[in-house]
Design a protein around this motif. Structure first.
Motif, short mmCIF file in Angstrom:
data_model
loop_
_atom_site.label_atom_id
_atom_site.label_comp_id
_atom_site.label_asym_id
_atom_site.label_seq_id
_atom_site.Cartn_x
_atom_site.Cartn_y
_atom_site.Cartn_z
N UNK A 119 46.88 60.48 -22.39
CA UNK A 119 47.99 61.43 -22.50
C UNK A 119 47.89 62.52 -21.43
N UNK A 120 46.65 63.00 -21.18
CA UNK A 120 46.46 64.01 -20.14
C UNK A 120 46.85 63.45 -18.78
N UNK A 121 46.54 62.16 -18.57
CA UNK A 121 46.86 61.54 -17.29
C UNK A 121 48.36 61.43 -17.09
N UNK A 122 49.08 61.16 -18.16
CA UNK A 122 50.54 61.13 -18.07
C UNK A 122 51.05 62.50 -17.62
N UNK A 123 50.55 63.56 -18.26
CA UNK A 123 50.98 64.91 -17.87
C UNK A 123 50.62 65.21 -16.42
N UNK A 124 49.43 64.74 -15.99
CA UNK A 124 48.98 64.97 -14.62
C UNK A 124 49.91 64.27 -13.62
N UNK A 125 50.27 63.01 -13.94
CA UNK A 125 51.14 62.25 -13.03
C UNK A 125 52.52 62.90 -12.93
N UNK A 126 53.00 63.44 -14.05
CA UNK A 126 54.28 64.15 -14.02
C UNK A 126 54.22 65.33 -13.05
N UNK A 127 53.10 66.06 -13.08
CA UNK A 127 52.92 67.18 -12.16
C UNK A 127 52.88 66.69 -10.71
N UNK A 128 52.14 65.60 -10.44
CA UNK A 128 52.06 65.04 -9.09
C UNK A 128 53.44 64.62 -8.61
N UNK A 134 54.35 82.22 -18.69
CA UNK A 134 55.28 81.11 -18.42
C UNK A 134 56.71 81.52 -18.77
N UNK A 135 56.87 82.11 -19.95
CA UNK A 135 58.21 82.53 -20.39
C UNK A 135 58.77 83.59 -19.45
N UNK A 156 55.25 77.53 -11.57
CA UNK A 156 54.88 78.12 -10.28
C UNK A 156 55.30 77.24 -9.10
N UNK A 157 55.22 75.92 -9.28
CA UNK A 157 55.72 75.01 -8.23
C UNK A 157 57.19 75.28 -7.98
N UNK A 158 57.94 75.50 -9.05
CA UNK A 158 59.38 75.76 -8.92
C UNK A 158 59.68 77.04 -8.16
N UNK A 159 58.91 78.10 -8.40
CA UNK A 159 59.31 79.40 -7.85
C UNK A 159 58.50 79.85 -6.63
N UNK A 160 57.27 79.33 -6.46
CA UNK A 160 56.45 79.80 -5.34
C UNK A 160 56.65 78.97 -4.08
N UNK A 161 57.12 77.72 -4.25
CA UNK A 161 57.30 76.90 -3.06
C UNK A 161 55.98 76.60 -2.39
N UNK A 162 55.98 76.55 -1.03
CA UNK A 162 54.79 76.12 -0.29
C UNK A 162 53.64 77.11 -0.41
N UNK A 193 52.35 76.00 -16.93
CA UNK A 193 52.53 77.17 -16.05
C UNK A 193 52.56 76.73 -14.58
N UNK A 194 51.75 75.73 -14.22
CA UNK A 194 51.76 75.21 -12.85
C UNK A 194 53.14 74.65 -12.49
N UNK A 195 53.74 73.94 -13.42
CA UNK A 195 55.11 73.44 -13.17
C UNK A 195 56.05 74.58 -12.79
#
Length: 918
Positions: free
Chosen positions: A732-741, A653-654, A706-712, A702-704
């Protein structure tokens, strides 16, 4: 011995009788107080006849209480007897000379209480009758008079204690009357008592001086600051043979005189007349009179400030001030008892008066800097505690942090008025510190700390160009290797100081090798102390952010130097107590720094791929090996393998933070392919261990990225990843999931349509399960309002106002038909939803807010369904439904919440809600 005396002895000697008998004795004594007139005569008689100390004290206490609490109930005819008897006990027929001091104190308190009430109207002359006529009066009368004046000051006159309006009025009345009637006689008595007894009875002389000190603030100053008193006081102060108690009492009187409030011209004349400078030549005396000297200097400074532009007198006050200044600084360095905060405040005040310091003042500023340096030095006693911090070391560090706050404020003031002097001071410290083998940890740490703090006061332009001596000091710092550099506090402040002056290196690139060495060798990332090494990683990352383009020519050398650090981060056992870190500085910033460097477009595509592959491939291989090894095992969250997997994901991630979508997916697609392959490997962890929360959290982060740099190009990985992230997740997990969505929707818009349609039923099902009736726990662990907040956020993000097109088809209908009625109405009607519970009230507030948001977003679609189907289903009266609609249209959410609560409680009374909900 009569019954009363026996009872008093039993009261004051509880161990001498059984509790029942003692209770009878206490009742008997209380009964004796029932008749005020009889009590007065009883007590006065016993005070003259009884030799028993407990009996005398009981009588004095009873009289004091009667005066203080029941004065109005005392017969007027008895008051003359009370006054004359108390005066007699204090003068011509005193308590026994051997009587305990607490008896005399209690007698003084009783007389003072009567004076407070009666003087001067009803009792015009107590002071004139009591003041001892020396030398004929005996020492007991002098002692008693001192105790009376002290008691009166404590109980009424002193302004050091909070007073009620009635007490303040009584104090003014007594002071005004004493000034008119007897203060000159009392002042004469003080002088005579001190003159007569200072050799034969120093304790008695000191008692007289103590009462004088108390009264100086409100009597005529000329009564004590005159040609008789001042020489006497300074004789007691300066005489080598003076008992310490007497010297201290005399100094207290001079301090009171110095502190006397008056206009500046008179105060300056008073300060000059005192000639306090007589004590400055004796260092031992300076330490003993620390409070007096610092107050004298403060008063001189105040005169200097208040006299403004009045030339001669202002100059005179400055002369007095600077004459005292060396002694003040000596006090600061050598007297532990003095309040250093007051001295620092004085010095800050003094420095703030300077505009362009004179040569003399520059010398004083240098001395102030040395005082600061000494005061910020740690105690060598704690050297080992601070190197590898234990409880004692952490406490010492915290306490030093507090002590330094005011000193750094003073330091900044000196930097403001004399920056050149400060630079020269720091230069001399550095020059002496670097080659010295004897310079200790504490002195080097203080030197570097001052250099660091100086950087706070320097403008960006001066920092960049190296104004003044900085052009010499910064290179000296960068190449410095102190003999005590291995100690944690030295290494940390060294790195912080180097970081502070990095902008100079930005303009002077010839020093980049020195800067890199400071971060990369044993002074920084390769320091033996892990705490230092991890902090160095973070600071190096900051340096890379500022200077990455200028670091590119040194990239091979940097990567070679960090090779062992990179390997160590993902291979050691981080569950070990010695390696556990706190906070975000875990060493992963080394990977972020590397990513920032190799992500620079100045690096050729070939080299960039080579560098990145050399980092990604070993990490991916390590993941595969750990998964293969762990496949047949049930892993605990705290196991070494899980921690190691977390560290690898953190490193990846870093590392990715140095890359952006334009580079990865645009100009250099080979980089994108490498990151996509890495993501696929990481997601295998989620496949194998979907329920290990720390791993899931790291993978989501890490998914966040990858969304930023990999695009589609990330799309093929998303269905499996999102499906796994929905497995057994908590609120709490659902909050994090919704942020990703939300990130995916905001980034890809309609391209997410098919994927959302596929996973939305699972999202809605999971959210609704969380919001079920058994999801309303009470107590400290309740957090159900997080779930309602998720729906509110989804409504705001996914739904346009009224009839606009929604981002997720079908979501609006689900919210209106299911969420609005089942969560916002039926669930709160159930009696398990307890409005007396604080957490439940918080949840209810979120539910009411959700209704307001639905009305704002959906308008008639929401309100028609809620009023025509939701409320009628729970048999809500029409008038209450109309009131609900009116409140919903308003802007006061508190009023809406209050109405909704009363509505729910009203519906519950008819047992409507619970029946429907079931």
């Amino acid at each position: 011995m009569d019954d009363l005396e026996k009872a008093i002895l039993l009261v004051y000697e509880p161990g001498a009788a059984d509790p029942g008998l003692r209770a009878q004795a206490m009742a008997f004594c209380e009964q004796a107080k029932s008749d005020p007139s009889a009590l007065l005569r009883l007590c006065l008689d016993r005070l003259h006849r009884s030799p028993l100390v407990p009996v005398q004290f009981w009588c004095l206490q009873a009289l004091h209480d009667a005066i203080l609490l029941r004065y109005r109930s005392l017969p007027l005819a008895d008051l003359p007897l009370l006054r004359s008897s108390l005066l007699s006990l204090a003068s011509d027929h005193p308590l026994l000379p051997s009587s305990s001091p607490f008896l005399r104190n209690k007698l003084a308190q009783a007389i003072a209480a009567l004076i407070r009430i009666e003087y001067p109207a009803l009792w015009p002359s107590p002071f004139l009758q009591l003041v001892p006529r020396l030398p004929s009066a005996d020492s007991l009368a002098v002692d008693m008079f001192a105790r009376l004046l002290a008691a009166l000051d404590d109980d009424l006159l002193s302004q050091d204690y909070p007073r009620s309006p009635d007490e303040a009025a009584a104090a003014s009345r007594v002071k005004d009357s004493m000034r008119l009637q007897c203060v000159p006689q009392i002042a004469r008595h003080w002088f005579d008592a001190v003159s007569l007894y200072h050799s034969s009875d120093p304790h008695l002389a000191a008692a007289a001086l103590d009462t004088m000190r108390r009264y100086v603030p409100w009597i005529d100053i000329t009564l004590v600051a005159n040609d008789a008193f001042i020489p006497l006081l300074f004789d007691l102060i300066l005489a080598p043979a003076s008992p310490e108690q007497l010297r201290s009492a005399a100094a207290g009187c001079v301090l009171a005189i110095v502190s006397k409030r008056m206009e500046p011209h008179s105060k300056l004349a008073l300060l000059r007349s005192l000639r306090v400078s007589r004590v400055f030549a004796d260092p031992d005396l300076v330490v003993k009179l620390a409070t007096l000297i610092t107050r004298y200097a403060s008063e001189a400074l105040e005169c200097y400030k208040r006299l403004g532009s009045e030339g001669i007198e202002r100059s005179s006050s400055l002369e007095l001030l600077e004459e005292a200044l060396p002694s003040v600084l000596y006090v600061m360095q050598n007297c532990d008892e003095v309040d250093s905060g007051n001295v620092v405040d004085f010095l800050s005040d003094y420095v703030s008066t300077m505009k362009s310091p004179s040569q003399t003042q520059v010398v004083y500023l240098g001395q102030i800097l040395e005082v600061i340096r000494v005061q910020i030095c740690y105690d060598p006693t704690y050297r080992s505690n601070l190197d590898i911090p234990d409880k004692i070391g952490r406490e010492e560090e915290d306490q030093m942090g507090e002590r330094r706050k005011e000193l750094f404020t003073l330091f900044r003031s000196v930097c403001r008025v004399a920056p050149d002097a400060v630079q020269l001071f720091i230069r001399n410290l550095l020059v002496n510190s670097i080659p010295s083998l004897e310079m200790n940890v504490e002195e080097v740490e203080a030197t570097l700390t001052l250099f660091y703090r100086y950087g706070e006061t320097v403008s960006e332009e001066v920092m960049r160009t190296g104004g003044g001596l900085l052009r010499e000091l910064i290179p000296m710092l960068l190449s410095a290797r102190f003999s005590c550099h291995s100690h944690r506090v030295v290494a940390l402040v060294y790195l912080e100081t180097v970081t502070r002056y990095m902008k100079f290196v930005h303009e002077n690139v010839q020093y980049i090798p020195h800067l890199l060495a400071a971060f990369l060798d044993e002074r920084g990332i390769h320091h033996q102390n892990l705490n230092v090494s991890q902090r160095a990683s973070y600071l190096f990352m900051r340096a890379v952010k500022l200077l990455k383009a200028k670091f590119v020519p040194f990239l091979d050398k940097i990567l070679q130097s960090l090779e062992d650090t990179v390997a160590r981060f993902t291979s050691v056992d981080w569950t070990s107590k010695e390696l556990k870190c706190s906070g975000s500085e875990d060493g992963s910033q080394t990977f972020e720094a590397i990513g920032l460097l190799i992500g620079v477009e100045d690096v050729s595509p070939e080299k960039q791929s080579e560098y990145l592959a050399a980092l990604l491939n070993p990490l991916c291989q390590k993941i595969k090996a750990l998964l293969l090894d762990a496949k047949a095992q049930v892993l605990e969250e705290s196991s070494a393998k899980v921690v190691m997997l977390q560290q690898i994901i953190v490193a990846l991630n870093a590392l990715s933070k140095g890359f952006n979508e334009r580079l990865v997916s645009g100009s250099r697609p080979a980089i994108g392919i490498m990151f996509k392959q890495t993501l696929e490997v990481v997601l295998q962890i989620l496949v194998m261990f979907p329920n290990i929360k720390p791993l899931r959290n790291k993978i989501t982060s890490f998914l966040h990225r990858m969304v930023d740099i990999l695009g589609v190009s990330i799309f093929p990985c998303l269905p499996m990843a999102l499906k796994r992230l929905l497995v057994e997740n908590e609120p709490k997990d659902m909050v994090d999931f919704i942020v990703l969505i939300n990130q995916l929707i905001c980034k890809f818009n309609t391209s997410m349509g098919c994927l959302l349609e596929m996973i939305f039923p699972a999202i809605a099902s999971r959210l609704f399960a969380i919001l079920s009736s058994d999801a309303f726990p009470s107590g400290s662990g309740a957090n159900t309002e997080l779930c309602v907040q998720i729906f509110v956020k989804l409504i705001k993000d996914w739904c346009s106002n009224f009839s606009g097109e929604d981002k997720v088809p079908g979501f609006r209908r689900f919210i209106i038909e299911k969420f609005a009625t089942e969560c916002c109405l039926y669930s709160v009607l159930d009696k398990s939803f307890d409005f007396r519970d604080a957490n439940t009230l918080v949840l209810f507030g979120e539910i009411v807010l959700a209704q307001k948001v639905m009305y704002e977003k959906f308008g008639d679609d929401f309100i028609i369904h809620f009023l025509s189907k939701g409320l009628p289903a729970v048999h809500c009266p029409r008038d209450l439904a109309e009131q609900y609609y009116q409140k919903l249209q308003g802007h006061d959410i508190k009023t809406l919440k209050s109405f909704c609560q009363s509505l729910i409680e009203n519906l519950r009374q008819h047992q409507n809600g619970s029946l429907v909900f079931r």
